[in-house]
Design a protein around this motif. Sequence first.
Motif, PDB file in Angstrom:
ATOM      1  N   UNK A 138     -10.436 -40.343  57.774  1.00 51.88           N
ATOM      2  CA  UNK A 138     -10.308 -40.626  59.203  1.00 51.88           C
ATOM      3  C   UNK A 138     -11.423 -39.963  60.011  1.00 51.88           C
ATOM      4  N   UNK A 139     -12.014 -40.721  60.909  1.00 49.00           N
ATOM      5  CA  UNK A 139     -13.087 -40.246  61.796  1.00 49.00           C
ATOM      6  C   UNK A 139     -14.398 -39.934  61.064  1.00 49.00           C
ATOM      7  N   UNK A 140     -14.495 -40.318  59.789  1.00 49.00           N
ATOM      8  CA  UNK A 140     -15.741 -40.119  59.049  1.00 49.00           C
ATOM      9  C   UNK A 140     -16.683 -41.296  59.343  1.00 49.00           C
ATOM     10  N   UNK A 141     -17.864 -41.053  59.930  1.00 47.02           N
ATOM     11  CA  UNK A 141     -18.781 -42.153  60.250  1.00 47.02           C
ATOM     12  C   UNK A 141     -19.255 -42.874  58.990  1.00 47.02           C
ATOM     13  N   UNK A 142     -19.416 -44.186  59.091  1.00 48.30           N
ATOM     14  CA  UNK A 142     -19.918 -44.968  57.965  1.00 48.30           C
ATOM     15  C   UNK A 142     -20.614 -46.227  58.483  1.00 48.30           C
ATOM     16  N   UNK A 143     -21.450 -46.814  57.646  1.00 47.35           N
ATOM     17  CA  UNK A 143     -22.080 -48.091  57.951  1.00 47.35           C
ATOM     18  C   UNK A 143     -21.225 -49.200  57.350  1.00 47.35           C
ATOM     19  N   UNK A 165     -12.361 -48.562  63.458  1.00 46.18           N
ATOM     20  CA  UNK A 165     -13.543 -49.201  64.039  1.00 46.18           C
ATOM     21  C   UNK A 165     -14.417 -48.222  64.825  1.00 46.18           C
ATOM     22  N   UNK A 166     -13.808 -47.177  65.367  1.00 42.78           N
ATOM     23  CA  UNK A 166     -14.575 -46.198  66.145  1.00 42.78           C
ATOM     24  C   UNK A 166     -15.494 -45.352  65.262  1.00 42.78           C
ATOM     25  N   UNK A 167     -15.269 -45.388  63.944  1.00 42.51           N
ATOM     26  CA  UNK A 167     -16.095 -44.598  63.022  1.00 42.51           C
ATOM     27  C   UNK A 167     -17.295 -45.399  62.485  1.00 42.51           C
TER      28      UNK A 167
END
Length: 278
Positions: A138-143, A165-167
């Motif tokens: 959760x909340x881990x940024x990804x492409x 979607x926010x990540x």
Amino acid sequence: MKLKEDVVVYPAHGAGSLCGKNLSKESSSTIGKEKQSNWSLQLVTEEEFVKNLLEDLPFVPIYFTFDVELNRKGAGPLKESISKIDIREYEENAELDKKLWVVDTRTEEIYKKGHLPHSVNLMEKGNFETWLGSIIKPNEPFFLAGESKEQLEEMIKRTGCIGYETAIKEAIIISKAHVQQEEIDIKNFKNNPDQYTIVDVRNESEVQEGKIFPNSIAIPLAEVRNRVREIPTNKPIVVHCEGGYRSAAASSIIHSTLNGKAIVFDLGEAIQKFQKHK
């Protein structure tokens, strides 16, 4: 109030859902049928009921508790959230943040022919949301990667179904990429299984019902990302599951993490040739 036997019952979850165990594939039932066949409606002691309820529960994806809190607080407007996500064509050899995972939603055939470094192959057709929320924190940024703008728009919406979607750092359309994953020689593997390290990424309950390969290492897909270092690299690695979706994801994680330290094969749908049909 006593319900009539012919009252129709519709399920809140379907077969394969992690919100329960041994869920029926039926799209409807009746009170009468459930009273006869549903284990939870039988006359048993409290101890027996609790034991049955807690026995062989499916694993809990890491996004479950995140979503509980998100639902409690209230998620923001989805349309507004996804409108902030940029979709662009990936330019070959362009630099991306190497610390972030690339969640590639293309088919395994396309993915294996060319993908980006540090990618995980979570195909569009399958339980994408479940495995996204089991592998990415959760909340881990990804492409988020796909083969077209239309596909990415759909996958962004599906990502939003679990509040992830926010990540999304950026959504990228891939037409060319240089990292490849080799195809397995099924005949050689079948004749010489001892020459490979076999990794079974099915869930624990599935493995308990019986291994497909006696000497395989069991690491459920949800745990693969954190346990790659447990896999020996002195032989080529073959990854399998029950049908092919999870092995595509797991093999891509292992391949990306080991980064050339061992050859990694995805057995894919060929696993059906090795299963014992009852």
